[in-house]
Enzyme design. Structure first.
Site, PDB file in Angstrom:
ATOM      1  N   ASN A  17       0.866  -1.180   0.000  1.00  0.00           N
ATOM      2  CA  ASN A  17       0.000   0.000   0.000  1.00  0.00           C
ATOM      3  C   ASN A  17       0.901   1.228   0.000  1.00  0.00           C
ATOM      4  O   ASN A  17       1.465   1.578   1.030  1.00  0.00           O
ATOM      5  CB  ASN A  17      -0.895  -0.045   1.250  1.00  0.00           C
ATOM      6  CG  ASN A  17      -1.706   1.224   1.424  1.00  0.00           C
ATOM      7  OD1 ASN A  17      -1.793   2.050   0.515  1.00  0.00           O
ATOM      8  ND2 ASN A  17      -2.299   1.380   2.597  1.00  0.00           N
ATOM      9  N   TRP A  18       1.024   1.828  -1.164  1.00  0.00           N
ATOM     10  CA  TRP A  18       1.967   2.945  -1.296  1.00  0.00           C
ATOM     11  C   TRP A  18       1.430   4.242  -0.681  1.00  0.00           C
ATOM     12  O   TRP A  18       2.159   5.228  -0.559  1.00  0.00           O
ATOM     13  CB  TRP A  18       2.319   3.170  -2.773  1.00  0.00           C
ATOM     14  CG  TRP A  18       3.069   2.045  -3.413  1.00  0.00           C
ATOM     15  CD1 TRP A  18       3.449   0.857  -2.832  1.00  0.00           C
ATOM     16  CD2 TRP A  18       3.540   1.982  -4.764  1.00  0.00           C
ATOM     17  NE1 TRP A  18       4.116   0.074  -3.743  1.00  0.00           N
ATOM     18  CE2 TRP A  18       4.190   0.739  -4.936  1.00  0.00           C
ATOM     19  CE3 TRP A  18       3.476   2.857  -5.857  1.00  0.00           C
ATOM     20  CZ2 TRP A  18       4.770   0.356  -6.157  1.00  0.00           C
ATOM     21  CZ3 TRP A  18       4.038   2.481  -7.071  1.00  0.00           C
ATOM     22  CH2 TRP A  18       4.685   1.240  -7.204  1.00  0.00           C
ATOM     23  N   LYS A  19       0.152   4.256  -0.347  1.00  0.00           N
ATOM     24  CA  LYS A  19      -0.483   5.462   0.231  1.00  0.00           C
ATOM     25  C   LYS A  19      -0.241   6.671  -0.694  1.00  0.00           C
ATOM     26  O   LYS A  19      -0.145   6.500  -1.907  1.00  0.00           O
ATOM     27  CB  LYS A  19       0.021   5.698   1.661  1.00  0.00           C
ATOM     28  CG  LYS A  19      -0.088   4.414   2.504  1.00  0.00           C
ATOM     29  CD  LYS A  19       0.110   4.625   3.975  1.00  0.00           C
ATOM     30  CE  LYS A  19       0.008   3.277   4.681  1.00  0.00           C
ATOM     31  NZ  LYS A  19       0.039   3.404   6.138  1.00  0.00           N
ATOM     32  N   HIS A 107      -9.402   0.990   4.798  1.00  0.00           N
ATOM     33  CA  HIS A 107      -8.081   1.188   5.399  1.00  0.00           C
ATOM     34  C   HIS A 107      -8.203   2.140   6.587  1.00  0.00           C
ATOM     35  O   HIS A 107      -9.007   3.076   6.568  1.00  0.00           O
ATOM     36  CB  HIS A 107      -7.086   1.734   4.371  1.00  0.00           C
ATOM     37  CG  HIS A 107      -5.701   1.772   4.931  1.00  0.00           C
ATOM     38  ND1 HIS A 107      -5.255   2.828   5.680  1.00  0.00           N
ATOM     39  CD2 HIS A 107      -4.711   0.856   4.909  1.00  0.00           C
ATOM     40  CE1 HIS A 107      -4.024   2.554   6.091  1.00  0.00           C
ATOM     41  NE2 HIS A 107      -3.671   1.371   5.631  1.00  0.00           N
ATOM     42  N   GLU A 109      -6.628   4.610   7.548  1.00  0.00           N
ATOM     43  CA  GLU A 109      -6.528   6.047   7.254  1.00  0.00           C
ATOM     44  C   GLU A 109      -7.815   6.566   6.608  1.00  0.00           C
ATOM     45  O   GLU A 109      -8.176   7.738   6.781  1.00  0.00           O
ATOM     46  CB  GLU A 109      -5.284   6.318   6.396  1.00  0.00           C
ATOM     47  CG  GLU A 109      -4.021   6.176   7.242  1.00  0.00           C
ATOM     48  CD  GLU A 109      -2.854   5.510   6.561  1.00  0.00           C
ATOM     49  OE1 GLU A 109      -2.784   5.511   5.320  1.00  0.00           O
ATOM     50  OE2 GLU A 109      -1.992   4.956   7.285  1.00  0.00           O
ATOM     51  N   GLU A 181      -5.178  -4.857  10.760  1.00  0.00           N
ATOM     52  CA  GLU A 181      -4.129  -3.866  10.976  1.00  0.00           C
ATOM     53  C   GLU A 181      -4.448  -3.065  12.236  1.00  0.00           C
ATOM     54  O   GLU A 181      -5.254  -2.118  12.189  1.00  0.00           O
ATOM     55  CB  GLU A 181      -4.056  -2.906   9.791  1.00  0.00           C
ATOM     56  CG  GLU A 181      -3.781  -3.605   8.468  1.00  0.00           C
ATOM     57  CD  GLU A 181      -3.322  -2.607   7.418  1.00  0.00           C
ATOM     58  OE1 GLU A 181      -2.146  -2.667   7.057  1.00  0.00           O
ATOM     59  OE2 GLU A 181      -4.117  -1.760   6.992  1.00  0.00           O
ATOM     60  N   GLY A 187       2.533   2.432  10.689  1.00  0.00           N
ATOM     61  CA  GLY A 187       3.462   3.528  10.479  1.00  0.00           C
ATOM     62  C   GLY A 187       4.169   3.991  11.742  1.00  0.00           C
ATOM     63  O   GLY A 187       4.790   5.047  11.756  1.00  0.00           O
ATOM     64  N   SER A 227       3.547  -1.889  10.387  1.00  0.00           N
ATOM     65  CA  SER A 227       4.997  -1.920  10.626  1.00  0.00           C
ATOM     66  C   SER A 227       5.638  -3.274  10.339  1.00  0.00           C
ATOM     67  O   SER A 227       6.574  -3.682  11.034  1.00  0.00           O
ATOM     68  CB  SER A 227       5.310  -1.461  12.052  1.00  0.00           C
ATOM     69  OG  SER A 227       4.867  -0.128  12.253  1.00  0.00           O
ATOM     70  N   GLY A 248       2.833  -1.030   4.291  1.00  0.00           N
ATOM     71  CA  GLY A 248       2.879   0.380   3.928  1.00  0.00           C
ATOM     72  C   GLY A 248       4.303   0.820   3.651  1.00  0.00           C
ATOM     73  O   GLY A 248       4.849   0.626   2.562  1.00  0.00           O
ATOM     74  N   GLY A 249       4.953   1.395   4.670  1.00  0.00           N
ATOM     75  CA  GLY A 249       6.282   1.982   4.500  1.00  0.00           C
ATOM     76  C   GLY A 249       7.279   1.067   3.812  1.00  0.00           C
ATOM     77  O   GLY A 249       8.001   1.496   2.893  1.00  0.00           O
TER      78      GLY A 249
HETATM   79  P1  PGA Z   1       2.897   0.404   7.619  1.00  0.00           P
HETATM   80  O1  PGA Z   1       1.414   0.569   7.000  1.00  0.00           O
HETATM   81  O2  PGA Z   1       3.431  -0.900   7.090  1.00  0.00           O
HETATM   82  O3  PGA Z   1       3.641   1.590   7.156  1.00  0.00           O
HETATM   83  O4  PGA Z   1       2.715   0.359   9.116  1.00  0.00           O
HETATM   84  C1  PGA Z   1       0.576  -0.533   6.836  1.00  0.00           C
HETATM   85  C2  PGA Z   1      -0.717  -0.110   6.190  1.00  0.00           C
HETATM   86  O5  PGA Z   1      -1.191   1.000   6.478  1.00  0.00           O
HETATM   87  O6  PGA Z   1      -1.304  -0.850   5.385  1.00  0.00           O
END
Ligand code: PGA
Length: 267
Positions: A17-19, A107, A109, A181, A187, A227, A248-249
């Protein structure tokens, strides 16, 4: 029936997930590098997806197509209506036109930054699946909910609400994936212990069993997210009810992401 299972028959699935990151040049370069890494690992088609921002979908689709790596193109969100006066929104049909195969819904966010609720997330989930996309329904508790001992209740509520009206065939076919999650782990560099994550996944699978029966519960893939890195992936992926991850990251670095794919593949 035990709703836990050995993971037999479920192919691990890792999503990136590149956001709201990358630009046109770095998105296409990253897609190519991920495809190369996945080819080196010999991952089968459909085990890995990447979700770039909407404006780069077509360019990333092309970058993936030329590599023939089997990496699926994903999108980070979708609207439930097919077309019309919905300024700023993107439909299932539009995503499919761009080569998208899988979409995230709910998600954290979207839930906690943008303010989406369970009913909207359910409509999106149904529209995606009924329109022929795979869907990753994201759930998970906030830190306050965890500290109040509500983790299992929140996961149960979000799973049930997210799946209202979703046909069992979408679960037994593996087209619906759940991503657990914990919001406090996203994050932040903190992640659930493998044992805590396994416990949550097992209970989520039990909720699915209660809704759809044992066949669907055994088939549905439940990704862990929050994470996940190359260095902690193996322990998490080794848990029986963890069927891959939503990243994500670490998905913004091809080699780091590939290490997570490799850990999921070793399962
Ligand atoms: P993260 O994000 O790996 O940066 O914690 C995960 C996600 O939001 O899907």
């Amino acid at each position: 029936m035990s709703s836990s299972s050995s993971g037999k028959g479920r192919t691990p699935f890792v999503g990136g997930n590149w956001k709201m990151n990358t630009d046109l040049a770095s998105a296409t370069a990253l897609a190519g590098a991920v495809a190369d890494a996945v080819l080196r690992l010999g991952a089968a088609a459909g085990e890995v997806a990447i979700c770039p921002p909407f404006p780069y979908l077509l360019a990333v689709a092309e970058a993936l197509r030329v590599k023939r790596s089997g990496v699926l193109l994903g999108a980070q969100d979708v609207y439930f209506e097919g077309s019309g006066a919905f300024t700023g929104e993107v439909s299932v049909g539009m995503l499919k036109d761009c080569g998208v195969k899988v979409v995230l819904t709910g998600h954290s966010e979207r839930r906690h930054v943008i303010g989406e609720g369970d009913e909207l997330i359910n409509r999106k989930t149904r529209a995606a699946l009924d329109g022929g996309l795979m869907c990753i329904l994201c759930i998970g508790e906030t830190l306050a909910q965890r500290e109040a001992g509500q983790t299992d209740a929140v996961n149960e509520r979000q799973t049930k609400a997210g799946l209202v009206g979703v046909g069992a065939e979408h679960l037994t076919s593996g087209r619906l994936t759940i991503a657990y999650e914990p919001v406090w782990a996203i994050g932040t560099g903190k992640n659930a212990t493998p044992g805590d994550a396994q416990d949550a996944h097992m209970k989520i699978r039990r909720v699915v069993a209660g809704m759809y029966g044992p066949e669907a519960a055994a088939a549905v893939r439940i990704q862990y997210g929050g994470s996940v890195k190359g260095s902690n992936a193996a322990e998490l992926m080794a848990q029986p009810d963890i069927d891959g991850g939503l990243i994500g990251g670490a998905s913004l670095k091809a080699e780091e992401f590939a290490a997570i794919v490799a850990a999921a593949k070793r399962k």
